[in-house]
Design an enzyme around this catalytic site. Structure first.
Site, PDB file in Angstrom:
ATOM      1  N   ASP A 111     119.389 -27.111  81.553  1.00  0.00           N
ATOM      2  CA  ASP A 111     118.723 -25.820  81.441  1.00  0.00           C
ATOM      3  C   ASP A 111     119.559 -24.989  80.470  1.00  0.00           C
ATOM      4  O   ASP A 111     120.703 -24.637  80.772  1.00  0.00           O
ATOM      5  CB  ASP A 111     118.664 -25.175  82.820  1.00  0.00           C
ATOM      6  CG  ASP A 111     118.084 -23.774  82.829  1.00  0.00           C
ATOM      7  OD1 ASP A 111     117.899 -23.168  81.750  1.00  0.00           O
ATOM      8  OD2 ASP A 111     117.831 -23.256  83.941  1.00  0.00           O
TER       9      ASP A 111
ATOM     10  N   TYR B 106     104.139 -25.802  70.675  1.00  0.00           N
ATOM     11  CA  TYR B 106     103.773 -25.690  69.268  1.00  0.00           C
ATOM     12  C   TYR B 106     103.368 -27.031  68.667  1.00  0.00           C
ATOM     13  O   TYR B 106     102.933 -27.102  67.523  1.00  0.00           O
ATOM     14  CB  TYR B 106     104.901 -25.055  68.458  1.00  0.00           C
ATOM     15  CG  TYR B 106     104.966 -23.536  68.599  1.00  0.00           C
ATOM     16  CD1 TYR B 106     104.327 -22.850  69.628  1.00  0.00           C
ATOM     17  CD2 TYR B 106     105.671 -22.781  67.683  1.00  0.00           C
ATOM     18  CE1 TYR B 106     104.387 -21.476  69.742  1.00  0.00           C
ATOM     19  CE2 TYR B 106     105.737 -21.390  67.789  1.00  0.00           C
ATOM     20  CZ  TYR B 106     105.090 -20.749  68.818  1.00  0.00           C
ATOM     21  OH  TYR B 106     105.152 -19.379  68.922  1.00  0.00           O
TER      22      TYR B 106
ATOM     23  N   VAL C 228     110.846 -22.434  77.069  1.00  0.00           N
ATOM     24  CA  VAL C 228     112.236 -21.993  76.955  1.00  0.00           C
ATOM     25  C   VAL C 228     112.309 -20.480  76.727  1.00  0.00           C
ATOM     26  O   VAL C 228     113.217 -19.808  77.231  1.00  0.00           O
ATOM     27  CB  VAL C 228     112.988 -22.788  75.872  1.00  0.00           C
ATOM     28  CG1 VAL C 228     112.543 -22.418  74.465  1.00  0.00           C
ATOM     29  CG2 VAL C 228     114.483 -22.611  75.995  1.00  0.00           C
ATOM     30  N   ASP C 229     111.365 -19.920  76.004  1.00  0.00           N
ATOM     31  CA  ASP C 229     111.333 -18.482  75.743  1.00  0.00           C
ATOM     32  C   ASP C 229     111.241 -17.707  77.061  1.00  0.00           C
ATOM     33  O   ASP C 229     112.029 -16.784  77.315  1.00  0.00           O
ATOM     34  CB  ASP C 229     110.149 -18.169  74.830  1.00  0.00           C
ATOM     35  CG  ASP C 229     110.120 -16.737  74.326  1.00  0.00           C
ATOM     36  OD1 ASP C 229     111.152 -16.054  74.365  1.00  0.00           O
ATOM     37  OD2 ASP C 229     109.043 -16.310  73.870  1.00  0.00           O
TER      38      ASP C 229
END
Length: 168
Positions: free
Chosen positions: A9, A126, A32-33
């Site tokens: 993480d 993405y 992750v953002d």
């Protein structure tokens, strides 16, 4: 090479800077953002809101990078970058992805970063093919004229870990 592959993480890593695979608004998102925003606390969102927009709802165009403090994270800095959305590979995606890494390194150098952790930028929602994204990451970092003493490719899942390990 001073590279390490670590399945972990990214929000828990004790490095000077972590890289956030962000969206252009820098106001949080998924993956992750979202994890970085949750772990850093509300001060990160406030700091991102304080960054100037270059156009409506865009604080960081694709391929560029911005830096904020890490707030509640173990990392001192968060370097936010926006990777390209995969459109088949014929719309400048490799160059934009390489620019993400290059621009993150520029900010890292400015901040005196000696250790940095990168996620697999663009390889999640993405849609960038993981093998190709990892190859751009490792190739760009290998060719960089300067990089921190310690570079961590932080992976999420054993498949991505194996891809990075295969490139080392």
């Amino acid at each position: 090479m001073n590279f390490q592959v670590l399945e972990a993480d990214i929000t828990t890593l004790r490095v000077d800077a972590i890289v956030n695979a962000a969206n252009e608004s820098l106001l949080g998102g998924g993956g992750v953002d979202g994890a970085i925003h949750r772990a850093a606390g509300p001060a990160l969102l406030a700091a991102c809101r304080g960054l100037p927009e270059v156009r409506r709802n865009v604080r960081c165009p694709t391929g560029e990078a911005r830096v904020t403090p890490g707030f509640d994270l173990p990392a001192r800095w968060v370097i936010h970058t926006v990777g390209p959305v995969w459109q088949g590979g014929h719309h400048g995606e490799p160059d934009l992805l390489a620019a993400c890494y290059t621009n993150c390194l520029k900010l890292a150098r400015e901040k005196g970063v000696e250790s940095i952790a990168f996620p697999a930028i663009s390889a999640g929602v993405y849609g960038y093919p993981p093998d190709a994204a990892a190859a751009v990451a490792v190739g760009t970092m290998s060719a960089a004229p300067w990089r921190p003493e310690r570079v961590v490719f932080c992976t999420f899942g054993s498949a991505m870990t194996r891809i990075y390990e295969g490139l080392m």
